[in-house]
Design an enzyme around this catalytic site. Structure first.
Site, PDB file in Angstrom:
ATOM      1  N   CYS A  81     -28.904 -14.809  44.499  1.00 43.24           N
ATOM      2  CA  CYS A  81     -27.343 -14.980  45.147  1.00 43.24           C
ATOM      3  C   CYS A  81     -26.474 -13.733  44.052  1.00 43.24           C
ATOM      4  O   CYS A  81     -26.381 -12.910  43.871  1.00 43.24           O
ATOM      5  CB  CYS A  81     -27.282 -16.101  43.315  1.00 43.24           C
ATOM      6  SG  CYS A  81     -28.336 -17.596  43.797  1.00 43.24           S
TER       7      CYS A  81
ATOM      8  N   ARG B 294     -26.563  -9.375  50.561  1.00 41.64           N
ATOM      9  CA  ARG B 294     -28.248  -9.926  49.505  1.00 41.64           C
ATOM     10  C   ARG B 294     -28.538 -11.364  49.960  1.00 41.64           C
ATOM     11  O   ARG B 294     -29.975 -11.182  49.916  1.00 41.64           O
ATOM     12  CB  ARG B 294     -27.010 -10.571  48.159  1.00 41.64           C
ATOM     13  CG  ARG B 294     -26.822  -9.009  47.800  1.00 41.64           C
ATOM     14  CD  ARG B 294     -26.338 -10.109  46.638  1.00 41.64           C
ATOM     15  NE  ARG B 294     -27.129 -10.642  45.181  1.00 41.64           N
ATOM     16  CZ  ARG B 294     -26.788  -9.601  44.008  1.00 41.64           C
ATOM     17  NH1 ARG B 294     -27.521  -8.711  43.818  1.00 41.64           N
ATOM     18  NH2 ARG B 294     -28.211 -10.381  43.315  1.00 41.64           N
TER      19      ARG B 294
ATOM     20  N   TRP C 236     -28.683 -18.543  47.281  1.00 41.29           N
ATOM     21  CA  TRP C 236     -29.939 -18.190  48.337  1.00 41.29           C
ATOM     22  C   TRP C 236     -30.549 -18.967  47.326  1.00 41.29           C
ATOM     23  O   TRP C 236     -31.524 -19.118  46.022  1.00 41.29           O
ATOM     24  CB  TRP C 236     -30.559 -17.011  47.724  1.00 41.29           C
ATOM     25  CG  TRP C 236     -31.143 -17.086  48.274  1.00 41.29           C
ATOM     26  CD1 TRP C 236     -31.541 -15.974  49.556  1.00 41.29           C
ATOM     27  CD2 TRP C 236     -33.175 -16.729  47.663  1.00 41.29           C
ATOM     28  NE1 TRP C 236     -32.939 -16.047  50.222  1.00 41.29           N
ATOM     29  CE2 TRP C 236     -33.878 -16.296  48.775  1.00 41.29           C
ATOM     30  CE3 TRP C 236     -33.916 -16.917  46.614  1.00 41.29           C
ATOM     31  CZ2 TRP C 236     -35.038 -16.762  48.635  1.00 41.29           C
ATOM     32  CZ3 TRP C 236     -35.601 -17.154  47.027  1.00 41.29           C
ATOM     33  CH2 TRP C 236     -36.274 -16.523  47.432  1.00 41.29           C
TER      34      TRP C 236
ATOM     35  N   ASN D  20     -27.164 -16.453  38.771  1.00 37.75           N
ATOM     36  CA  ASN D  20     -28.146 -16.023  39.868  1.00 37.75           C
ATOM     37  C   ASN D  20     -29.157 -16.364  38.211  1.00 37.75           C
ATOM     38  O   ASN D  20     -29.094 -15.406  37.368  1.00 37.75           O
ATOM     39  CB  ASN D  20     -27.594 -14.866  40.157  1.00 37.75           C
ATOM     40  CG  ASN D  20     -28.868 -14.072  40.650  1.00 37.75           C
ATOM     41  OD1 ASN D  20     -29.804 -15.035  41.138  1.00 37.75           O
ATOM     42  ND2 ASN D  20     -28.805 -12.964  41.322  1.00 37.75           N
ATOM     43  N   GLY D  21     -30.680 -16.455  39.087  1.00 33.39           N
ATOM     44  CA  GLY D  21     -32.066 -16.926  38.465  1.00 33.39           C
ATOM     45  C   GLY D  21     -32.351 -18.583  38.024  1.00 33.39           C
ATOM     46  O   GLY D  21     -32.324 -18.791  38.876  1.00 33.39           O
TER      47      GLY D  21
ATOM     48  N   GLU E 134     -44.920  -0.404  57.117  1.00 28.40           N
ATOM     49  CA  GLU E 134     -43.467  -0.413  57.458  1.00 28.40           C
ATOM     50  C   GLU E 134     -43.435  -0.785  58.532  1.00 28.40           C
ATOM     51  O   GLU E 134     -42.161  -1.626  58.339  1.00 28.40           O
ATOM     52  CB  GLU E 134     -43.024   0.831  56.135  1.00 28.40           C
ATOM     53  CG  GLU E 134     -41.458   1.178  56.449  1.00 28.40           C
ATOM     54  CD  GLU E 134     -40.785   0.178  55.511  1.00 28.40           C
ATOM     55  OE1 GLU E 134     -41.433  -0.473  54.967  1.00 28.40           O
ATOM     56  OE2 GLU E 134     -39.147   0.149  55.530  1.00 28.40           O
TER      57      GLU E 134
ATOM     58  N   LYS F 153     -41.182  -4.129  58.933  1.00 31.56           N
ATOM     59  CA  LYS F 153     -39.450  -3.974  59.528  1.00 31.56           C
ATOM     60  C   LYS F 153     -39.917  -4.697  61.205  1.00 31.56           C
ATOM     61  O   LYS F 153     -38.632  -6.197  60.928  1.00 31.56           O
ATOM     62  CB  LYS F 153     -39.513  -2.857  60.279  1.00 31.56           C
ATOM     63  CG  LYS F 153     -39.142  -1.523  58.791  1.00 31.56           C
ATOM     64  CD  LYS F 153     -37.499  -1.833  58.542  1.00 31.56           C
ATOM     65  CE  LYS F 153     -37.560  -2.782  57.063  1.00 31.56           C
ATOM     66  NZ  LYS F 153     -38.250  -2.011  55.855  1.00 31.56           N
TER      67      LYS F 153
ATOM     68  N   GLU G 207     -39.845  -8.716  59.354  1.00 25.30           N
ATOM     69  CA  GLU G 207     -38.431  -8.778  58.560  1.00 25.30           C
ATOM     70  C   GLU G 207     -37.189  -9.302  60.058  1.00 25.30           C
ATOM     71  O   GLU G 207     -36.716 -10.110  59.188  1.00 25.30           O
ATOM     72  CB  GLU G 207     -38.011  -7.879  57.849  1.00 25.30           C
ATOM     73  CG  GLU G 207     -38.787  -7.511  56.852  1.00 25.30           C
ATOM     74  CD  GLU G 207     -37.734  -6.787  55.922  1.00 25.30           C
ATOM     75  OE1 GLU G 207     -38.031  -5.436  56.615  1.00 25.30           O
ATOM     76  OE2 GLU G 207     -37.675  -7.192  55.027  1.00 25.30           O
TER      77      GLU G 207
ATOM     78  N   HIS H 253     -63.265  -3.763  60.889  1.00 21.56           N
ATOM     79  CA  HIS H 253     -63.896  -4.604  60.275  1.00 21.56           C
ATOM     80  C   HIS H 253     -62.940  -5.823  60.606  1.00 21.56           C
ATOM     81  O   HIS H 253     -63.223  -6.623  59.236  1.00 21.56           O
ATOM     82  CB  HIS H 253     -63.491  -4.721  58.630  1.00 21.56           C
ATOM     83  CG  HIS H 253     -64.853  -2.724  58.080  1.00 21.56           C
ATOM     84  ND1 HIS H 253     -65.723  -2.665  58.477  1.00 21.56           N
ATOM     85  CD2 HIS H 253     -64.698  -1.349  58.840  1.00 21.56           C
ATOM     86  CE1 HIS H 253     -66.487  -1.400  58.524  1.00 21.56           C
ATOM     87  NE2 HIS H 253     -65.147  -1.045  58.937  1.00 21.56           N
TER      88      HIS H 253
ATOM     89  N   LYS I 227     -31.502  -9.338  49.793  1.00 22.03           N
ATOM     90  CA  LYS I 227     -31.207  -7.749  50.007  1.00 22.03           C
ATOM     91  C   LYS I 227     -32.403  -7.019  48.313  1.00 22.03           C
ATOM     92  O   LYS I 227     -32.996  -6.471  48.308  1.00 22.03           O
ATOM     93  CB  LYS I 227     -30.151  -7.476  50.080  1.00 22.03           C
ATOM     94  CG  LYS I 227     -30.004  -5.515  49.697  1.00 22.03           C
ATOM     95  CD  LYS I 227     -31.146  -4.908  51.369  1.00 22.03           C
ATOM     96  CE  LYS I 227     -30.466  -3.203  50.680  1.00 22.03           C
ATOM     97  NZ  LYS I 227     -31.816  -2.628  52.048  1.00 22.03           N
TER      98      LYS I 227
HETATM   99  C1  F6R Z   1     -37.847  -4.533  53.316  1.00 19.17           C
HETATM  100  C2  F6R Z   1     -37.136  -4.744  52.240  1.00 19.17           C
HETATM  101  C3  F6R Z   1     -37.604  -5.823  50.607  1.00 19.17           C
HETATM  102  C4  F6R Z   1     -37.377  -4.139  49.292  1.00 19.17           C
HETATM  103  C5  F6R Z   1     -38.165  -4.968  48.133  1.00 19.17           C
HETATM  104  C6  F6R Z   1     -37.615  -4.547  46.656  1.00 19.17           C
HETATM  105  O1  F6R Z   1     -36.764  -4.252  54.231  1.00 19.17           O
HETATM  106  O2  F6R Z   1     -35.160  -4.004  51.817  1.00 19.17           O
HETATM  107  O3  F6R Z   1     -39.108  -5.087  51.004  1.00 19.17           O
HETATM  108  O4  F6R Z   1     -37.865  -2.992  49.738  1.00 19.17           O
HETATM  109  O5  F6R Z   1     -37.464  -6.289  47.539  1.00 19.17           O
HETATM  110  O6  F6R Z   1     -36.363  -4.088  46.575  1.00 19.17           O
HETATM  111  P1  F6R Z   1     -35.779  -2.783  45.818  1.00 19.17           P
HETATM  112  O7  F6R Z   1     -36.018  -1.227  46.265  1.00 19.17           O
HETATM  113  O8  F6R Z   1     -34.601  -3.026  45.809  1.00 19.17           O
HETATM  114  O9  F6R Z   1     -36.442  -2.355  44.736  1.00 19.17           O
END
Ligand code: F6R
Length: 612
Positions: free
Chosen positions: A2, A27, A73, A99-100, A485, A489, A492, A508, A607
């Site tokens: 949120c 976000r 959210w 938020n929470g 990674e 990506k 996502e 394996h 985010k």
């Molecule tokens: C992936 C992504 C998430 C963040 C994760 C941690 O593209 O953005 O996996 O890396 O939510 O977020 P932070 O770095 O803000 O703790």
């Protein structure tokens, strides 16, 4: 998660709130709403879906100069107009955004219903509006009502509320780690929000609430106290803003823009922590941690998602440079086991936002065990920087794309330098070695720029991968986190199922999946245990699986072997993860665009993840 914003000032609040909500869109959200003072009532408009729906529903906006806005959210109650925030009390005189998670909301709702309160939504948030109403009916002003209400809530929360009974005032609370509350001080106007992105366009003069604090916000400024009533002096600081990084500019998406910002972000991060001439490391924000690094016997790196992958690279740097044991762990797993830590353990948390709840809870565990803590963070003043003994800031600038790109590469670079700093403190790094490392780092921004020039090639590869249902990413050593990674990506932003595997693990189990319609991306750069990778690639091809290799420029053998290649320039072995991840970021982006996906706001993702 949120997004929260409130405005108290002299200008019409609605346009300011709408613009701030757009600044918070990154976000992730499923509905949005606004409440604004409109004469003798609080006008609430809220809509499921994009902010455009809210704008359409607003019609001619009320001219009130105080209001609150929210992007939701969903946690409790499905996304709908009714469950969107703000939520109001029975008499409609109090509104709240949140938020929470109010963990004891069911018990509170039963209690409030028994006292005659009527609920209109399925959310936990609504209990807060009714509690505030009850406290004000019992004689408290809004500020005190929020402090009393806060004492009754279980779980972590960030809250902003307003009441018709105190028309020029907003109140805010931060309880635990459900995201931050930042207050921005303008000229005759004050703004309060969940994060800096919503505040910086209005003012750069800010203060953050700490856990357990509530604030009263008016156009003239703000005051704060703890939920138990002790006064708090708000520490104001000035946050620099680069207006260019806040806009998309020539790019169709923030993700693509941020991928292209990496040469500069990497250079800024390196040269904020080191100088080439004379070769030296400068860690201005390490605070008390600086003097204790020499005594450290072990390092644990924690993070989530992309930040965990950066931590996995950092782990390998620390073992190699500082010669002490290092582990990288998922913060949410770390906090729920019984990690063995002591005052000779350094816990390095990696977090772009500095507000990820899993990371903050893991840091609390580390604190309790007496471990030394350093955070690698991209957000000035964020919660991890306040909890840790020292901070290493990455200089990526604001990252808006939900899929993290420049914050991965800058975190890797910061961890590289931090590993050197630990090695130096432990007497394991000569001046000459430091000079050589810094020389290698100095080449990196140019190498990354070169990879970015391959965009057309990547786009062609993307067209063929876009039809896949599954993609396997393989890497060894430093390239293993890069494979993880690359897979993250792709899934996502394109919603293609992808897995990152240690290449040695492939035989394996995952090899059972290989067939002509199952592509593999193999990271096989010069130093990434290349000959072993060649064997893996041959094993895949023997089963009909097509392989795209990420290889070093000029590697004729691998270029001939792979079905297609993306190349990266030769860089120092230690820096290959940074160079090799760039084509994977571009690949994920181009596949997603080709499939028509919402690249900057992928479905279901947030985010900054502020709920467990
Ligand atoms: C992936 C992504 C998430 C963040 C994760 C941690 O593209 O953005 O996996 O890396 O939510 O977020 P932070 O770095 O803000 O703790």
């Amino acid at each position: 998660m949120c997004g929260i914003v409130g405005y108290a000032g002299g200008r019409p609040a609605v346009p300011i709130l709408l613009r701030a909500l757009k600044d918070l869109e990154y976000r992730g959200y499923d509905s949005a709403g606004i409440a604004v003072l409109d004469g003798d009532r609080l006008a609430i408009t809220k809509k499921q879906g994009k902010i455009a729906n809210l704008e359409a529903a607003l019609g001619p906006a009320p001219a009130g100069t105080v209001g609150i806005g929210h992007t939701r959210w969903a946690t409790h109650g499905r996304p709908s107009d009714r469950n969107a925030h703000p939520h109001s009390s029975c008499d409609g005189r109090v509104v709240v955004i949140h938020n929470g998670i109010v963990e004891n909301y069911a018990a509170l709702r039963d209690e409030l219903q028994a006292r005659g309160h009527t609920f209109h939504s399925e959310t936990d948030t609504e209990t807060v509006a009714h509690l505030l109403e009850a406290e004000m009916a019992a004689g408290a002003d809004l500020f005190e009502a929020l402090a009393r209400t806060a004492r009754r809530l279980e779980g972590s929360q960030a809250l902003v509320a307003m009441s018709l009974d105190e028309p020029g005032t907003l109140v805010a609370a931060r309880l635990g780690n459900a995201g931050g509350i930042v207050i921005g001080f303008g000229d005759g106007e004050t703004v309060v929000a969940s994060d800096l992105a919503a505040v910086l366009p209005l003012t750069q003069e800010v203060a953050f609430l700490a856990d357990g604090q509530v604030a009263r916000v008016t156009p003239a400024g703000a005051e704060a106290k703890t939920v138990t009533g002790e006064p708090v002096a708000l520490q104001r600081k000035r946050i620099p803003i680069d207006p260019v990084t806040a806009l998309k500019g020539q790019y169709p998406h923030f993700m693509l823009k941020e991928i292209h910002e990496q040469p500069e972000a990497i250079a800024d991060t390196i040269w904020s922590l080191a100088t080439l001439d004379p070769p030296a490391l400068y860690f201005d924000d390490l605070g008390p941690a600086a003097d204790r690094l020499a005594d450290i016997e072990r390092v644990v790196l924690i993070g989530m998602g992309t930040s965990l992958h950066a931590a996995m690279v950092g782990q390998r740097y620390i073992e190699a440079f500082a010669g002490i044991p290092a582990d990288a762990d998922n913060a949410s797993e770390f906090r729920y086991r019984d990690p063995v830590l002591d005052d000779r353990t350094l816990v390095i948390s990696v977090s772009q936002s500095g507000e990820t709840v899993d990371v903050l809870e893991a840091m609390a565990v580390a604190r309790q065990a007496g471990a030394l803590q350093v955070t690698v963070c991209n957000t000035a003043g964020a919660q991890t920087t306040r909890v840790a003994d020292g901070t290493v800031y990455t200089r990526a600038g604001l990252e808006r794309g939900v899929a993290s790109t420049k914050c991965f590469t800058t975190a890797v670079v910061a961890l590289y330098l931090l590993a050197l700093r630990i090695a130096q403190a432990k007497g394991r790094l000569s001046d000459r070695e430091l000079a050589l490392h810094l020389h290698d780092l100095a080449q990196l921004p140019r190498a990354v720029s070169e990879v970015l020039r391959q965009r057309d090639l990547v786009r062609k590869r993307a067209v063929s991968l876009a039809a896949a249902q599954h993609v396997l990413f393989l890497g060894r050593g430093l390239a293993f986190p890069v494979a993880m990674e690359g897979a993250l990506k792709l899934k996502e932003v394109s919603y293609i199922h992808a897995e990152g595997y240690a290449a040695g693990e492939m035989k394996h189990g995952p090899i059972a999946l290989i067939e002509p319609s199952f592509p593999t991306v193999a990271i096989a750069t010069r130093h990434a245990l290349r000959t072993k990778m060649i064997s893996n690639i041959e094993q895949i091809q023997a089963r009909g699986g097509p392989v795209t290799g990420v290889v070093t420029e000029g590697d004729a053998e691998l270029t001939a072997l792979c079905d297609a290649v993306l190349t990266v320039p030769a860089v120092s072995s230690w820096l290959e993860p940074v160079a090799a991840v760039i084509p994977l970021q571009l690949l994920a982006y181009d596949v997603a665009v080709h499939r028509g996906c919402d690249v900057d706001q992928p479905r279901n993702l947030a985010k900054t993840v502020t709920v467990e």
